[in-house]
Design a protein around this motif. Sequence first.
Motif, PDB file in Angstrom:
ATOM      1  N   ASN A  80      -8.887  53.990  12.085  1.00  0.00           N
ATOM      2  CA  ASN A  80      -7.552  54.506  12.410  1.00  0.00           C
ATOM      3  C   ASN A  80      -7.311  54.528  13.921  1.00  0.00           C
ATOM      4  O   ASN A  80      -6.228  54.179  14.398  1.00  0.00           O
ATOM      5  N   SER A  81      -8.333  54.910  14.662  1.00  0.00           N
ATOM      6  CA  SER A  81      -8.135  55.124  16.099  1.00  0.00           C
ATOM      7  C   SER A  81      -8.163  53.834  16.908  1.00  0.00           C
ATOM      8  O   SER A  81      -7.983  53.853  18.121  1.00  0.00           O
ATOM      9  N   THR A  82      -8.385  52.701  16.248  1.00  0.00           N
ATOM     10  CA  THR A  82      -8.436  51.432  16.979  1.00  0.00           C
ATOM     11  C   THR A  82      -7.461  50.395  16.422  1.00  0.00           C
ATOM     12  O   THR A  82      -7.538  49.210  16.759  1.00  0.00           O
ATOM     13  N   TYR A  83      -6.553  50.856  15.555  1.00  0.00           N
ATOM     14  CA  TYR A  83      -5.562  49.945  14.966  1.00  0.00           C
ATOM     15  C   TYR A  83      -4.261  50.730  14.895  1.00  0.00           C
ATOM     16  O   TYR A  83      -4.057  51.537  13.997  1.00  0.00           O
ATOM     17  N   ASN A  84      -3.398  50.559  15.886  1.00  0.00           N
ATOM     18  CA  ASN A  84      -2.231  51.420  16.011  1.00  0.00           C
ATOM     19  C   ASN A  84      -0.979  50.640  16.401  1.00  0.00           C
ATOM     20  O   ASN A  84      -1.072  49.579  17.008  1.00  0.00           O
ATOM     21  N   ASN A  85       0.164  51.208  16.043  1.00  0.00           N
ATOM     22  CA  ASN A  85       1.436  50.754  16.593  1.00  0.00           C
ATOM     23  C   ASN A  85       1.938  51.813  17.557  1.00  0.00           C
ATOM     24  O   ASN A  85       2.189  52.960  17.151  1.00  0.00           O
ATOM     25  N   PHE A  86       2.038  51.462  18.822  1.00  0.00           N
ATOM     26  CA  PHE A  86       2.520  52.394  19.851  1.00  0.00           C
ATOM     27  C   PHE A  86       3.024  51.492  20.977  1.00  0.00           C
ATOM     28  O   PHE A  86       2.323  51.233  21.945  1.00  0.00           O
ATOM     29  N   TYR A  87       4.239  50.965  20.778  1.00  0.00           N
ATOM     30  CA  TYR A  87       4.763  49.917  21.653  1.00  0.00           C
ATOM     31  C   TYR A  87       4.889  50.347  23.109  1.00  0.00           C
ATOM     32  O   TYR A  87       4.932  49.500  24.006  1.00  0.00           O
ATOM     33  N   GLU A  88       4.906  51.647  23.345  1.00  0.00           N
ATOM     34  CA  GLU A  88       4.927  52.131  24.725  1.00  0.00           C
ATOM     35  C   GLU A  88       3.695  51.642  25.489  1.00  0.00           C
ATOM     36  O   GLU A  88       3.693  51.594  26.724  1.00  0.00           O
ATOM     37  N   PHE A  89       2.640  51.300  24.760  1.00  0.00           N
ATOM     38  CA  PHE A  89       1.404  50.845  25.404  1.00  0.00           C
ATOM     39  C   PHE A  89       1.066  49.398  25.084  1.00  0.00           C
ATOM     40  O   PHE A  89      -0.029  48.929  25.410  1.00  0.00           O
ATOM     41  N   SER A  91       2.617  45.704  22.543  1.00  0.00           N
ATOM     42  CA  SER A  91       3.176  45.339  21.235  1.00  0.00           C
ATOM     43  C   SER A  91       2.128  44.643  20.374  1.00  0.00           C
ATOM     44  O   SER A  91       2.356  43.582  19.827  1.00  0.00           O
ATOM     45  N   TYR A  92       0.940  45.239  20.286  1.00  0.00           N
ATOM     46  CA  TYR A  92      -0.139  44.726  19.454  1.00  0.00           C
ATOM     47  C   TYR A  92      -0.963  45.932  19.020  1.00  0.00           C
ATOM     48  O   TYR A  92      -0.697  47.054  19.470  1.00  0.00           O
ATOM     49  N   LYS A  93      -1.945  45.715  18.173  1.00  0.00           N
ATOM     50  CA  LYS A  93      -2.639  46.844  17.544  1.00  0.00           C
ATOM     51  C   LYS A  93      -3.699  47.496  18.433  1.00  0.00           C
ATOM     52  O   LYS A  93      -4.025  48.656  18.257  1.00  0.00           O
ATOM     53  N   GLN A  94      -4.260  46.757  19.375  1.00  0.00           N
ATOM     54  CA  GLN A  94      -5.395  47.280  20.148  1.00  0.00           C
ATOM     55  C   GLN A  94      -4.925  47.997  21.419  1.00  0.00           C
ATOM     56  O   GLN A  94      -5.260  47.601  22.533  1.00  0.00           O
ATOM     57  N   ILE A  95      -4.154  49.051  21.256  1.00  0.00           N
ATOM     58  CA  ILE A  95      -3.611  49.769  22.410  1.00  0.00           C
ATOM     59  C   ILE A  95      -4.374  51.068  22.706  1.00  0.00           C
ATOM     60  O   ILE A  95      -3.998  51.815  23.603  1.00  0.00           O
ATOM     61  N   SER A  96      -5.446  51.339  21.943  1.00  0.00           N
ATOM     62  CA  SER A  96      -6.058  52.666  22.051  1.00  0.00           C
ATOM     63  C   SER A  96      -6.563  52.951  23.470  1.00  0.00           C
ATOM     64  O   SER A  96      -6.433  54.065  23.963  1.00  0.00           O
ATOM     65  N   LYS A  97      -7.094  51.955  24.137  1.00  0.00           N
ATOM     66  CA  LYS A  97      -7.563  52.160  25.520  1.00  0.00           C
ATOM     67  C   LYS A  97      -6.395  52.425  26.449  1.00  0.00           C
ATOM     68  O   LYS A  97      -6.401  53.384  27.211  1.00  0.00           O
ATOM     69  N   ALA A  98      -5.383  51.562  26.381  1.00  0.00           N
ATOM     70  CA  ALA A  98      -4.210  51.713  27.252  1.00  0.00           C
ATOM     71  C   ALA A  98      -3.550  53.073  27.041  1.00  0.00           C
ATOM     72  O   ALA A  98      -3.044  53.687  27.992  1.00  0.00           O
ATOM     73  N   ALA A  99      -3.575  53.560  25.811  1.00  0.00           N
ATOM     74  CA  ALA A  99      -2.895  54.820  25.497  1.00  0.00           C
ATOM     75  C   ALA A  99      -3.567  56.026  26.137  1.00  0.00           C
ATOM     76  O   ALA A  99      -2.978  57.109  26.206  1.00  0.00           O
ATOM     77  N   GLN A 100      -4.805  55.840  26.627  1.00  0.00           N
ATOM     78  CA  GLN A 100      -5.476  56.975  27.262  1.00  0.00           C
ATOM     79  C   GLN A 100      -4.799  57.363  28.579  1.00  0.00           C
ATOM     80  O   GLN A 100      -5.050  58.435  29.119  1.00  0.00           O
ATOM     81  N   ALA A 183       3.329  54.391  30.970  1.00  0.00           N
ATOM     82  CA  ALA A 183       3.223  53.596  29.737  1.00  0.00           C
ATOM     83  C   ALA A 183       3.688  52.178  30.023  1.00  0.00           C
ATOM     84  O   ALA A 183       4.875  51.899  30.138  1.00  0.00           O
ATOM     85  N   ARG A 184       2.719  51.276  30.096  1.00  0.00           N
ATOM     86  CA  ARG A 184       3.043  49.941  30.599  1.00  0.00           C
ATOM     87  C   ARG A 184       3.969  49.167  29.663  1.00  0.00           C
ATOM     88  O   ARG A 184       4.731  48.309  30.110  1.00  0.00           O
ATOM     89  N   GLY A 185       3.948  49.482  28.390  1.00  0.00           N
ATOM     90  CA  GLY A 185       4.840  48.817  27.438  1.00  0.00           C
ATOM     91  C   GLY A 185       6.306  49.089  27.747  1.00  0.00           C
ATOM     92  O   GLY A 185       7.181  48.281  27.421  1.00  0.00           O
ATOM     93  N   GLN A 186       6.571  50.229  28.368  1.00  0.00           N
ATOM     94  CA  GLN A 186       7.957  50.579  28.692  1.00  0.00           C
ATOM     95  C   GLN A 186       8.485  49.776  29.883  1.00  0.00           C
ATOM     96  O   GLN A 186       9.653  49.883  30.233  1.00  0.00           O
TER      97      GLN A 186
END
Length: 321
Positions: A80-89, A91-100, A183-186
């Motif tokens: 769960n913690s390594t497969y996410n949708n959070f476009y703010e970080f 537009s792909y699933k591996q955003i968990s590091k960036a989201a920190q 948030a680099r996605g923004q």
Amino acid sequence: MLIRRKKSWEIREVLATPEAVFLDRRRFLAGTGAAAGLIASAPLRSALGAQDGDPSAGLYPVKRNPAYTLERPVTPEQINSTYNNFYEFGSYKQISKAAQSLVIRPWEVRIDGEVEKELTLGIDELLARMPLEERLYRLRCVEAWSMTIPWSGFAFKALVDLARPLSAARYVRMETFYNPKMARGQRQSWYPWPYVEGVTMAEATNDLAFLVTGAYGKPAAKQYGAPLRLALPWKYGFKSIKSIVRFTFTSKRPVNFWQQVAGREYGFWANVNPEVPHPRWSQATERVLGTNERIPTRLFNGYGEQVADMYAGMKGEKLYM
Ligand SMILES: Nc1nc2c(c(=O)[nH]1)N[C@H]1C(S)=C(S)[C@@H](COP(=O)(O)O)O[C@H]1N2
Ligand SMILES: [Mo]
């Protein structure tokens, strides 16, 4: 679906509130004399948490509400913690590091619009005032994958009660933070930031509507949308907006982020329905993350008993996109 029957797979639910967390805490308390009643003091709370100094760490794990359990194993936290949708970080699933890089304190939540008195409060004040519990929920993404998650948080209805909406309020509009530096996605300026979502008052006060503050017996990881995120398990995942900073009670139906991006493919209601395909793919089945299974998708993601009434007789509404 919510009928309680003991089955062999239930043993796997211990992933939700790992016994080790309880045991470690008890050992820690015994070792410091904290069991004598110091538990409520703020510095000790953060010392207990081991959650990068999250000041809410001492609140978890919270008690599971047995009304919300499932006949499916919990998705391992590692998946769960390594497969996410959070476009703010990204537009792909591996955003968990960036989201920190998401900064979650201080975090203010604004409640405004058609309410008796507009108000802004810090997340820790909100946490202290809300009745926290754990629920096992499914999450079904519009992309046809799914998970089962032990969320902690509080009923959306408790926040509505706090807000004291006026009779003119027909919808709740929610907004995610906006901070392109953080948030680099923004910085992808073609997206209509900030992320926005909306629900009707009936949906917000439905027993299933849940505001998430934790997961897996801890404060929510940043990639899940800490420190405050929505969970609407009968709707496609994009309705479950992350990292909320504002709740606006309004007479106007909000236009959500994905409607703005692709209004032909995504709508306001987004109720799960295996018989209504996405314009580009089928919704008949879903891939269960962490397994090799593909299973049939169910109407309202299996939660029809609790939510179908809200949509009875809504002719002309696109309820399933
Ligand atoms: N602010 C914000 N909220 C969001 C998203 C997003 O990109 N930004 N993605 C949505 C989508 S499409 C899904 S499936 C879920 C994913 O939640 P998870 O990463 O915790 O599984 O979050 C939803 N909430
Ligand atoms: Mo999604």
